[in-house]
Scaffold this active site. Structure first.
Site, PDB file in Angstrom:
ATOM      1  N   ASP A  46     -11.965 -25.253 -15.674  1.00  0.00           N
ATOM      2  CA  ASP A  46     -11.941 -24.261 -14.599  1.00  0.00           C
ATOM      3  C   ASP A  46     -12.876 -24.648 -13.465  1.00  0.00           C
ATOM      4  O   ASP A  46     -12.579 -24.433 -12.294  1.00  0.00           O
ATOM      5  CB  ASP A  46     -12.349 -22.884 -15.136  1.00  0.00           C
ATOM      6  CG  ASP A  46     -11.219 -22.231 -15.906  1.00  0.00           C
ATOM      7  OD1 ASP A  46     -10.093 -22.755 -15.845  1.00  0.00           O
ATOM      8  OD2 ASP A  46     -11.472 -21.216 -16.578  1.00  0.00           O
ATOM      9  N   LYS A 127     -13.352   4.370 -12.344  1.00  0.00           N
ATOM     10  CA  LYS A 127     -11.974   4.071 -11.950  1.00  0.00           C
ATOM     11  C   LYS A 127     -12.029   3.167 -10.727  1.00  0.00           C
ATOM     12  O   LYS A 127     -12.279   3.624  -9.607  1.00  0.00           O
ATOM     13  CB  LYS A 127     -11.215   5.353 -11.629  1.00  0.00           C
ATOM     14  CG  LYS A 127      -9.760   5.110 -11.302  1.00  0.00           C
ATOM     15  CD  LYS A 127      -9.009   6.424 -11.230  1.00  0.00           C
ATOM     16  CE  LYS A 127      -7.518   6.232 -11.064  1.00  0.00           C
ATOM     17  NZ  LYS A 127      -7.147   5.588  -9.811  1.00  0.00           N
TER      18      LYS A 127
END
Ligand code: IVH
Length: 781
Positions: A46, A127
């Site tokens: 990566d 949220k």
């Protein structure tokens, strides 16, 4: 190589490094994918990919044709392949205050039949305001990543999700099910968002208004190297399909995610009892401005999964979870200026230029003011102190003016009467077809206005139109100024225009690869679907949907263009429109009125009968409500007959009516097309564009199927296909899909949960079938 080293590389050093990385990455990929004998671990791999992406971001002109970031098989078309979610990706119900939260917890207790002192634990999770994604791991390997889409079918954005550094390509640790779909939020934090916009501003490309839009735009890039350059983040909080259950509680699931290398929100907690929810809410609300990313509320979930299972769903919303929303974030600042922007159709939009202000972590400098009437209504003045609000994905808005802080010498804002465009045209208020003033003000320069032309070019190359990568606002403005691209046809001439390409290299600093890429992107669009071609013309009132319907009606570009040109010669006059746009007058009544207007007799028949009655006597075909409507509008016989005679004198020709009768058309869209093609410059420009292209004929809807020609309404939940799929299928088979049931409906396809439409269908005696019956009916076609 560290980021600061990349900053200091010269182009030739960078090119050498990119070459080395292309070779290395390709070698490791083969070792991993084809030989299952990796020499380095995922993290090291990566790191190479990220270094490559960072270098490409710094030196976009040096992106190699064999770049590893291009190698991953980017989908060739503008659309992503659909991914059907085995377990639907649902949404959450909202609570806006403590009472609604109390109702939620009481409902949970009632449903589970819990005694008052039986323990009930919840997880409390921030949220995050981003977009949800589904990551499918098979034997611990990430095999597919998808967006939520409509909840049942999302888009395959695997390649793009793989560029998000938080997302592991392999799960670590042990104990994960053979198949697990991990769900969570993809988002940009404030720092990443600011960096991305700063880079876009420097490059002259488009900036985003808020982190949510930026994240969504970044993830849905056709070119994954662009996604790779965006600092997207990911946090896991849920799951979809599983080969086996893996946890007993939501909290345990989050803990396991962590152990498998999946990032979860460190701010999530587990609490006992409903009383603790309010405390956690207050705590997060207080920390919200300092979190560094946008949250729009807090999610409460029943912790025990067996209880979640028992609680189940109401419709598409879980009974075991709720989102407790925060109020939008607001701040006070000074309005320094109002800038007038000229849009593609010349509409002038005022934009508030604010003293930069941090609203919940994001620096806001612009806010929408909608239009001149809105400015007047709020009495917004230069120098005013204003309250700015930012909520989720809406553009920052001005809520109100702080009148106490208004400077003593302030004056009401005067909307400019001269357009800021180089033509300095007079600004006109737009009128409706019936001649009434609207709130829109326009530049009257039309195609002579360079602002409008560049805006049109932007629409032309945009995703839903020709979708040409590499031509952004900055390039188009530069090409326009250089005189290289003044109209769409010029884009297709670029590739053949050596002089233009030389300008790209010399003045715009394009490298060979960039020139090649741009030419390839343009050439790839020489063959174009008719619907895109029509939409890309940018005719007012002809949006994506109308363009699609026109394409299906006309099937071929030349038939469409011919119809428009003929309609342009058969346009009705203003008097016709005055009559046509009266509410409740459909095309059939209009025809009857015109026939009367042509022939009369026009003498007032009975002096003291009410006007509606006289109209009925003269034109018996008109229904009672229409007679009443006309009588109310015109008031007396003379005015009525004069209007109808004038309309008949300025009647629309057959070619115009033909165009207006097409599906989804109507007088306004037909008029807009006709006016557009009546302008010789426009028609010539379209012809020049047409000559560059191969416009692919639209697929003809079938006429030999069981449902051809029928009007169908889908209602309730469909279980075997999404609404969009059902609609597309029905239309392919020659049916028309409507959204409400009426006498004209032939068939209602009802799934579970169907409500009022089913009742209407029963009342009207319309045939109702199930989804399975629909599938049987349409099978094999
Ligand atoms: S759970 C069936 N947990 O909010 C419940 N959603 O309004 C599935 N979201 O589409 C969602 N943070 O994009 C869940 N901790 C969280 C969340 C979360 C953000 C988003 C998500 C979802 C939307 C629902």
């Amino acid at each position: 190589m560290a980021a600061q080293d990349i900053e200091h590389l010269t182009p030739s050093e960078a090119a050498a490094e990119l070459e080395r990385l292309a070779g290395e990455i390709a070698r490791h990929r083969t070792l991993y994918e084809n030989e299952a004998a990796p020499e380095i671990d995922d993290a090291a791999f990566d790191a190479l990919v990220r270094e490559n992406a960072a270098l490409e971001a710094r030196f976009p002109n040096l992106v190699r044709a064999d770049s590893p970031s291009l190698k991953v098989g980017a989908p060739p078309s503008s659309q992503f392949a659909p991914v059907r979610h085995g377990v639907p990706m649902l949404s959450l119900d909202n609570a806006f205050d403590d009472d609604e939260v109390a109702e939620f917890t009481a409902r949970v207790r009632r449903f589970l039949k819990l005694g008052a002192d039986e323990p009930l634990a919840f997880t409390v999770e921030p949220k995050i305001d981003g977009l949800s994604a589904n990551l499918r791991y098979e034997k611990g390997v990430l095999v597919q990543g998808a967006t939520r889409g409509d909840g049942r079918t999302g888009e395959d954005v695997t390649v793009n999700l793989k560029t998000v550094k938080d997302i592991p390509h392999r799960l670590t640790g042990k104990g994960w099910p053979d198949l697990i779909e991990v769900r969570g939020e993809v988002f940009l934090d404030h720092e990443g968002f600011a960096a991305m916009n700063a880079a876009a501003e420097a490059a002259g490309t488009r900036t985003y208004v808020n982190p949510r839009n930026a994240a969504s735009g970044s993830l849905r890039q056709i070119d994954p190297t662009i996604t790779a350059r965006r600092p997207l983040r990911f946090l896991a909080y849920a799951w979809g399909e599983l080969s086996a259950p893996f946890a007993a509680t939501q909290w345990e699931a989050l803990e396991l995610f962590k152990a498998w290398g999946l990032p979860v929100n460190p701010l999530s907690v587990r609490v006992d009892g409903a009383d603790a929810l309010a405390e956690q809410f207050a705590h997060l609300e207080e920390r919200r401005p300092k979190l560094g990313f946008d949250i729009d509320g807090v999610v409460y979930k029943v912790d025990r999964l067996d209880w979640q299972q028992r609680l189940g769903f109401v419709g598409r919303l879980p009974r075991w979870a709720i989102a407790h929303k925060f109020a939008p974030e607001q701040a006070r600042t000074i309005l320094n200026d109002i800038e007038i922007q000229v849009g593609r159709t010349g509409a002038l939009t005022p934009v508030a230029k604010l003293a930069p202000i941090n609203v919940g972590g994001v620096v806001v400098q612009n806010a929408t003011l909608h239009n001149a009437d809105e400015i007047a209504r709020k009495d917004v003045r230069l120098g005013d102190t204003v309250i700015v609000q930012r909520a989720g994905d809406v553009i920052p808005q001005i809520v109100e003016v702080v009148l106490d802080a208004r400077p003593a010498d302030s004056v009401p804002y005067a909307f400019p009467e001269i357009c800021p465009c180089p033509l300095k045209t007079a600004v006109a208020r737009e009128l409706t077809a019936a001649g009434e003033e609207t709130v829109v003000r326009r530049c009257t320069g039309e195609l002579a206005c360079p602002y409008q032309r560049v805006e049109h070019l932007k629409l032309f190359v945009s995703r839903k139109a020709f979708d040409i990568e590499g031509l952004g606002e900055r390039q188009l403005s530069a090409f326009y100024e250089e005189g290289l691209v003044r109209e769409p046809a010029d884009i297709f001439k670029l590739a053949r225009n050596e002089e233009a390409l030389a300008v790209l290299r010399e003045r715009e600093g394009y490298g060979e690869t960039s020139v090649r890429n741009l030419v390839a992107a343009i050439e790839a669009r020489r063959a174009i679907a008719l619907a895109r071609f029509i939409f890309a013309l940018g005719v007012r009132h002809v949006g994506e949907t109308t363009a699609g319907l026109l394409a299906r009606d006309f099937e071929e570009a030349d038939r469409f263009l011919d119809a428009c040109k003929r309609a342009a010669q058969a346009q009705p006059g203003r008097d016709y429109f005055d009559l046509a746009v009266l509410e409740g007058i459909g095309p059939v009544n209009l025809e009857a009125l015109i026939a009367f207007g042509r022939n009369g007799p026009f003498e007032d028949p009975w002096t003291d009968a009410p006007l509606a009655e006289k109209i009925g006597q003269s034109i018996p075909r008109l229904s009672k409500p229409v007679r009443a409507r006309l009588a109310e509008h015109f008031g007396d016989w003379t005015r009525f007959t004069e209007a109808v005679r004038a309309a008949a004198d300025h009647n629309a020709g057959e070619a115009f009516l033909e165009l207006s009768r097409g599906q989804g058309m109507g007088l306004v869209a037909a008029q807009s097309l006709a006016t557009y093609f009546a302008e010789p410059d426009n028609a010539a420009r379209v012809d020049r564009l047409r000559a560059e292209l191969q416009v692919e004929p639209a697929e003809k809807p079938k006429s030999d199927t069981a449902v051809a020609g029928q009007t169908v309404v889908f209602t309730g939940a469909l279980e075997r296909m999404t609404r969009d799929e059902a609609k597309a299928q029905a239309e392919r088979l020659g049916a028309k899909v409507a959204s409400s049931v009426s006498k004209k409906t032939d068939l209602v396809v009802a799934g579970p949960g169907a409500g009022s439409k089913l009742k209407t269908a029963a009342d009207l005696g319309v045939k109702v079938i199930s989804e399975d019956e629909w599938l049987a009916l349409t099978a094999g076609t």
